[in-house]
Design a protein around this motif. Structure first.
Motif, short mmCIF file in Angstrom:
data_model
loop_
_atom_site.label_atom_id
_atom_site.label_comp_id
_atom_site.label_asym_id
_atom_site.label_seq_id
_atom_site.Cartn_x
_atom_site.Cartn_y
_atom_site.Cartn_z
N PRO A 1 36.96 47.26 -23.09
CA PRO A 1 36.45 48.66 -23.08
C PRO A 1 37.58 49.53 -22.64
CG PRO A 1 34.83 47.19 -21.97
CD PRO A 1 35.90 46.27 -22.31
N MET A 2 38.51 49.10 -21.70
CA MET A 2 39.83 49.98 -21.43
C MET A 2 40.72 50.08 -22.67
SD MET A 2 41.04 49.33 -17.42
CE MET A 2 41.17 47.74 -17.54
N ALA A 3 40.87 49.27 -23.44
CA ALA A 3 41.66 49.43 -24.69
C ALA A 3 40.76 50.47 -25.49
CB ALA A 3 41.80 48.07 -25.34
N GLN A 4 39.61 50.35 -25.84
CA GLN A 4 38.85 51.11 -26.50
C GLN A 4 38.91 52.74 -25.97
OE1 GLN A 4 34.77 49.31 -26.34
NE2 GLN A 4 35.10 48.13 -28.19
N ASP A 5 38.72 52.87 -24.74
CA ASP A 5 38.65 54.11 -24.30
C ASP A 5 39.94 54.86 -24.11
OD1 ASP A 5 36.13 53.77 -23.64
OD2 ASP A 5 36.29 53.27 -21.44
N ILE A 6 41.21 53.99 -24.12
CA ILE A 6 42.68 54.44 -24.25
C ILE A 6 42.73 54.93 -25.93
CG2 ILE A 6 44.95 53.77 -24.19
CD1 ILE A 6 44.20 52.22 -21.84
N ALA A 7 42.34 54.00 -26.56
CA ALA A 7 42.51 54.20 -28.14
C ALA A 7 41.80 55.61 -28.33
CB ALA A 7 41.98 53.32 -29.12
N ALA A 8 40.60 55.75 -27.78
CA ALA A 8 39.95 56.98 -28.11
C ALA A 8 40.47 58.32 -27.45
CB ALA A 8 38.42 57.14 -27.45
N ALA B 1 32.43 55.41 -16.25
CA ALA B 1 31.37 54.38 -16.33
C ALA B 1 31.88 53.05 -15.67
CB ALA B 1 31.18 54.29 -17.62
N GLN B 2 31.04 52.50 -14.76
CA GLN B 2 31.51 51.49 -13.94
C GLN B 2 31.72 50.03 -14.97
OE1 GLN B 2 31.77 50.78 -10.61
NE2 GLN B 2 31.41 52.86 -9.93
N ASN B 3 30.95 50.03 -16.00
CA ASN B 3 31.07 48.86 -17.04
C ASN B 3 32.20 49.21 -18.00
OD1 ASN B 3 29.82 50.96 -18.56
ND2 ASN B 3 28.25 49.53 -19.44
N ARG B 4 32.99 50.08 -17.85
CA ARG B 4 34.16 50.01 -18.82
C ARG B 4 35.61 49.75 -18.14
NH1 ARG B 4 32.68 50.31 -23.76
NH2 ARG B 4 34.46 51.58 -24.23
N CYS B 5 35.46 48.91 -17.27
CA CYS B 5 36.85 48.42 -16.51
C CYS B 5 37.25 47.34 -17.10
CB CYS B 5 36.68 48.42 -15.24
SG CYS B 5 36.20 49.96 -14.24
N GLY B 6 36.67 46.43 -18.08
CA GLY B 6 37.40 45.45 -18.58
C GLY B 6 38.39 45.59 -19.69
N VAL C 1 42.87 65.11 -18.39
CA VAL C 1 42.48 65.14 -19.94
C VAL C 1 40.80 64.69 -20.10
CG1 VAL C 1 42.45 64.77 -22.14
CG2 VAL C 1 44.58 65.26 -20.97
N HIS C 2 39.79 65.23 -20.38
CA HIS C 2 38.61 64.71 -20.32
C HIS C 2 38.36 64.08 -21.75
CE1 HIS C 2 34.55 63.54 -19.46
NE2 HIS C 2 34.20 64.15 -20.73
N SER C 3 37.95 62.88 -21.87
CA SER C 3 37.92 61.95 -22.94
C SER C 3 36.73 60.87 -22.56
CB SER C 3 39.20 61.25 -23.61
OG SER C 3 38.83 60.33 -24.54
N LYS C 4 35.81 61.05 -23.12
CA LYS C 4 34.60 60.20 -22.65
C LYS C 4 34.86 58.77 -22.63
CE LYS C 4 30.91 63.01 -24.31
NZ LYS C 4 29.86 63.28 -25.04
N PRO C 5 34.53 57.92 -21.45
CA PRO C 5 33.68 58.60 -20.51
C PRO C 5 34.51 59.07 -19.13
CG PRO C 5 33.58 55.92 -20.36
CD PRO C 5 34.64 56.69 -21.30
N HIS C 6 35.76 59.26 -19.26
CA HIS C 6 36.67 59.33 -18.20
C HIS C 6 37.31 60.47 -18.24
CE1 HIS C 6 35.87 54.80 -17.96
NE2 HIS C 6 36.50 54.79 -18.98
N HIS C 7 37.79 60.88 -16.89
CA HIS C 7 38.61 62.30 -16.64
C HIS C 7 40.12 61.61 -16.37
CE1 HIS C 7 39.10 66.26 -16.34
NE2 HIS C 7 39.57 66.36 -15.07
N ILE D 1 49.51 56.93 -18.19
CA ILE D 1 48.31 57.28 -17.82
C ILE D 1 47.69 56.46 -16.77
CG2 ILE D 1 47.59 58.14 -20.07
CD1 ILE D 1 46.14 55.47 -20.44
N ASP D 2 46.70 57.09 -15.93
CA ASP D 2 46.17 56.07 -14.85
C ASP D 2 44.99 55.31 -15.72
OD1 ASP D 2 48.03 56.83 -12.75
OD2 ASP D 2 46.66 58.44 -11.90
N LEU D 3 45.03 54.21 -15.45
CA LEU D 3 43.56 53.34 -15.97
C LEU D 3 42.40 53.94 -15.14
CD1 LEU D 3 45.08 49.81 -16.06
CD2 LEU D 3 45.05 51.40 -17.83
N PRO D 4 41.39 53.62 -16.05
CA PRO D 4 39.85 54.23 -15.34
C PRO D 4 39.77 53.82 -14.04
CG PRO D 4 39.78 53.36 -17.38
CD PRO D 4 41.12 52.89 -17.14
N GLY D 5 39.45 54.90 -13.09
CA GLY D 5 39.16 54.74 -11.86
C GLY D 5 40.42 54.62 -10.70
N GLN D 6 41.38 54.47 -11.31
CA GLN D 6 42.57 54.13 -10.70
C GLN D 6 43.51 55.30 -10.59
OE1 GLN D 6 44.18 50.08 -11.50
NE2 GLN D 6 42.33 49.50 -12.62
N GLY D 7 44.21 55.32 -9.49
CA GLY D 7 45.03 56.36 -9.43
C GLY D 7 44.25 57.76 -9.33
#
Length: 282
Positions: free
Chosen positions: A86-93, A78-83, A19-25, A66-72
């Motif tokens: 930011p991860m909680a925000q992106d998962i909520a999105a 985005a490299q700056n979205r691993c904290g 699933v593509h949901s910004k900024p990750h796939h 789900i696999d967390l951003p960049g893992q699995g």
């Protein structure tokens, strides 16, 4: 990680989709029907961490891992979205985009902290939180300054991810890494961890997560967060001291604590039937 290379032997690959949901796939696995339970793995893990537990929970829940951003197999956007935030925000999105409304969030290790952070980012009603050996301790004193700086330095250093994969992707090294958590896993289960630590992208994202991790704001507001749920700890956990969750449960009125006299950090992989029953009872 390359999905085409691993899709034929990755646990529950038939239940995988992207699933593509910004900024990750995102790599997503889903099974079962009923109220929605979201599964979040710990740092350096992936959906395979829930390979034994997921079908047991799917008997009563619609379970999404789900696999967390960049893992699995989730591709980092985005490299700056691993904290933590930011991860909680992106998962909520991702949840909002897909129409997911988790009734329960199960988080292992660092995933437990992300689960609690998500309370502030998901619409009401807040999900019930199940933390399994949750990583809920910050660093005090000098360590609180030095460790993040060291992690950031490693994450920025060229070649560190490649060096780590070269040093740790062999069977004996992976066996030592797992033993260091206080858990014992059979060779078949260790094989998937070898694939993870042997992938530069996965290792890089894990290093970025360490470098950007900051628990202090979450820990300060937890007593007033309204969090409801259960923190499960295992006595042989060498990665996260069980006392960590016990202290948090004492400070947060809505969180209970259940201590297991045995098992290690990967308790849900060692004894999935037992852990599943505790989760379903909760």
């Amino acid at each position: 990680m390359d999905w085409t290379r691993h899709k034929h032997d990755w646990p529950h690959a038939v239940h995988s989709r992207f699933v593509h949901s910004k900024p990750h796939h995102w790599h997503v696995q889903e099974m079962g029907d009923g109220p929605l339970m979201l599964l979040l793995h710990g740092a350096g893990g992936a959906t395979q961490s829930f390979r034994h537990l997921m079908p047991l929970l799917a008997a009563q829940y619609r379970v999404i891992a789900i696999d967390l951003p960049g893992q699995g197999f989730t591709r980092l956007g985005a490299q700056n979205r691993c904290g933590l935030v930011p991860m909680a925000q992106d998962i909520a999105a991702l949840c909002a985009q897909e129409g997911w409304h988790p009734r329960t969030i199960l988080g292992h290790s660092a995933g437990g902290a992300i689960a609690l952070e998500l309370i502030d980012h998901l619409p009401a009603p807040a999900p019930r939180i199940i933390g399994l050996n949750a990583a809920l301790a910050g660093f005090s004193g000098l360590a609180g300054v030095l460790f993040p700086l060291m992690a950031k330095g490693l994450a920025l250093m060229p070649g560190v991810a490649a060096f780590f994969t070269a040093q740790n992707a062999n069977p004996k090294s992976v066996q030592r890494l797992i033993a260091g958590t206080g858990s014992t896993l059979p060779p078949e289960d260790q094989r998937h961890y070898r694939a993870l630590v042997g992938d530069r992208g996965h290792v890089n994202a894990t290093l970025q997560m360490m470098a950007q991790w900051d628990l202090d704001p979450l820990l300060k507001r937890l007593p007033d967060s309204g969090a409801q749920g259960l923190l499960i700890t295992a006595a042989k956990d060498r990665a996260v001291p069980p006392a960590t969750s016990a202290r948090v449960a004492e400070r947060v009125p809505g969180l209970d604590h259940q201590a297991l006299p045995d098992l290690g950090h990967l308790a849900h992989e060692e004894a999935p039937e037992r852990i599943a029953q505790i989760i379903l009872d909760a």
